[in-house]
Design an enzyme around this catalytic site. Structure first.
Site: not given
Length: 501
Positions: A264-265
């Site tokens: 997700k980063r």
């Protein structure tokens, strides 16, 4: 574990006749459907379809603490959106796709079979004892593995709960003949005795996988290479049951731009997110299949071409890097070439989500706007924004464009154009005549005159041709927007006039 060329091993499992190929995608429903999982599913689906075989979907939901119905729904929704249709399993009874929680009695019976045959044993060690030994091994720099202390017990202790452990061979090696990685060798002494049935009578992942793949007659297990270390344990279970061993193909992980595992980063990783951001399923499929697979220098493939040309031999063993700009380019390419009949309902769905209180926009008008904007659009959201831009009350002026073009210097032109347009017919020829007259009056070129008008009408400095914009707005709305901007410039109240911070 070591890697060697597959040619070094004469005992490689025999190939499977193409018409009997059977693959499966077996996600755990513990979260959203990850694009990495979708790529694995896509490889499985393409391999099966290429060979005229079967592709199954199986929900591995034995982790009851993390598995959810919402996650299962997301998996089914994502697979359906991408049109990765699975085949019904011939032996399925009840829900489709099959869920492991519907098959607990089978796993328990298979575990008891191994126990009764002396291939599994009761383990009375508690979780606390196992963790203490694990920490002690790590402190000594040793591989943390079960020490086998319950392996030789002969008298059952009826007062204590127990798990069932598989008796892993302690000598020799287990070889994985991988269709992507080559020949991978595991020393059996490095593997511990796998728990196959927990003390609460629930089965473990590695055990269920083998039972299911045999029951479904899976011939090729295509999955991420994070499962490679599970494979020797599963091969040993196949041998203990005297089951045929499928062919394995472990594909590399998808990495983010920083060369770490995609997460997700790095941005959106769920299939649903890309759907919500306005990506087309065909574009996402095309992009994902090229992450680790190629056919010459070809970049864009139809679904039929992918099925015809896909092969495991062309999958690279090196990790692929997710490039959002490449996906965006590919999506724009598909969007430009799409059939309007396909695009219109997708835009309608996104419009309903974005502006639910707004009256429906007719399909013909959406199509008209799509055709005018598709050369510049990159996602369906761009088309949605374009539709909204033409609806009264929904135009928003970009501050930078307003400060540059909607100024006191452009005011005379805007007032003059509005006056001439009000008195003329709304045909393109009449609009061209107006511009010719204003070019002669001002000595300016068409581009210089059109840009302030473009920003006044659309709020943006980039749009389709000015005559297309006028046509899509209609005379009344075009005049209303021009006069409104004129008033805001004169009154100094335009939002774009606020100094940039």
């Amino acid at each position: 574990m070591s890697l060697m060329s597959a040619a070094d091993d004469s005992a490689t499992p025999a190939s499977v006749p193409p018409e009997r190929v059977r693959t499966r995608f077996a996600p755990s429903p513990t979260g959203y459907l990850h694009v990495g999982g979708v790529r694995t599913a896509l490889f499985c689906w393409l391999f099966a379809r290429h060979h005229g075989g079967k592709f199954f979907l199986r929900i591995e939901d034995t982790d009851r603490t993390r598995s959810t119905e919402d996650a299962i729904a997301a998996i089914l929704d994502g697979m359906t959106w991408l049109d990765l249709r699975w085949d019904p399993w011939e032996k399925a009874e009840g829900r489709d796709p099959v869920r492991q929680t519907d098959r607990l009695a089978l796993y328990q019976a298979k575990a008891r079979h191994l126990f009764d045959n002396g291939q599994a044993y009761r383990c009375y060690c508690t979780a606390e004892e196992l963790e203490a030994r694990r920490q002690a091994a790590l402190a000594k720099g040793e591989i943390p593995k079960y020490d086998g202390r319950c392996r030789a017990l002969t008298a059952p202790d009826g007062s204590k709960p127990f798990a069932l452990r598989f008796k892993t061979p302690q000598e020799g090696e287990t070889v994985v003949h991988d269709l992507v990685k080559g020949r991978v060798v595991f020393e059996n002494r490095q593997l511990d005795d796998l728990i196959i049935l927990r003390s609460d009578n629930t089965p473990t992942y590695n055990f269920c996988v083998v039972v299911d793949d045999v029951d479904m007659a899976i011939t090729h297990v295509i999955r991420g290479d994070d499962h490679l270390n599970n494979t020797p344990r599963q091969i040993q279970l196949y041998k203990a049951f005297a089951y045929p061993i499928p062919r394995f193909a472990h594909v590399s992980m998808i990495l983010g731009p920083d060369k770490t595992r995609l997460s997700k980063r790095h941005g959106a990783t769920s299939v649903q997110s890309y759907r919500e951001m306005g990506y087309l399923p065909e574009a996402l499929i095309n992009y994902l299949v090229r992450l680790g697979w190629s056919h010459g220098d070809q970049e864009i493939f139809s679904r039929r071409e992918l099925i015809e040309r896909f092969s495991l031999e062309k999958i690279t063993s090196s990790a692929a890097v997710f490039d959002i700009d490449k996906l965006l380019w590919l999506n724009a390419t598909y969007l430009k070439a799409a059939d309007p009949n396909t695009i219109v309902p997708l835009v309608q769905q996104l419009l309903a989500q974005r502006a639910s209180a707004m009256p429906p926009v007719s399909p013909s008008r959406i199509e008209d706007i799509y055709l005018a904007h598709r050369e510049r659009a990159k996602t369906l959201i761009d088309i949605v924004d374009a539709v909204l831009m033409y609806i009264p009350g929904h135009r928003k002026i970009d501050p930078a464009a307003g400060r540059k073009f909607l100024t006191a210097e452009s005011l005379p032109f805007l007032k003059r154009f509005g006056a001439l347009l009000a008195d003329a017919s709304f045909e393109k020829a009449a609009q061209e005549t107006i511009f010719e007259a204003l070019k002669a009056e001002t000595g300016q070129k068409m581009a210089a005159l059109a840009q302030p008008l473009r920003v006044a009408l659309t709020g943006k400095s980039v749009s389709p041709g000015i005559f297309d914009v006028l046509r899509l707005l209609g005379k009344d709305e075009a005049l209303a927007r021009i006069s409104g901007v004129v008033r805001e410039i004169e009154d100094g109240k335009g939002e774009w006039l606020t100094p940039e911070r």
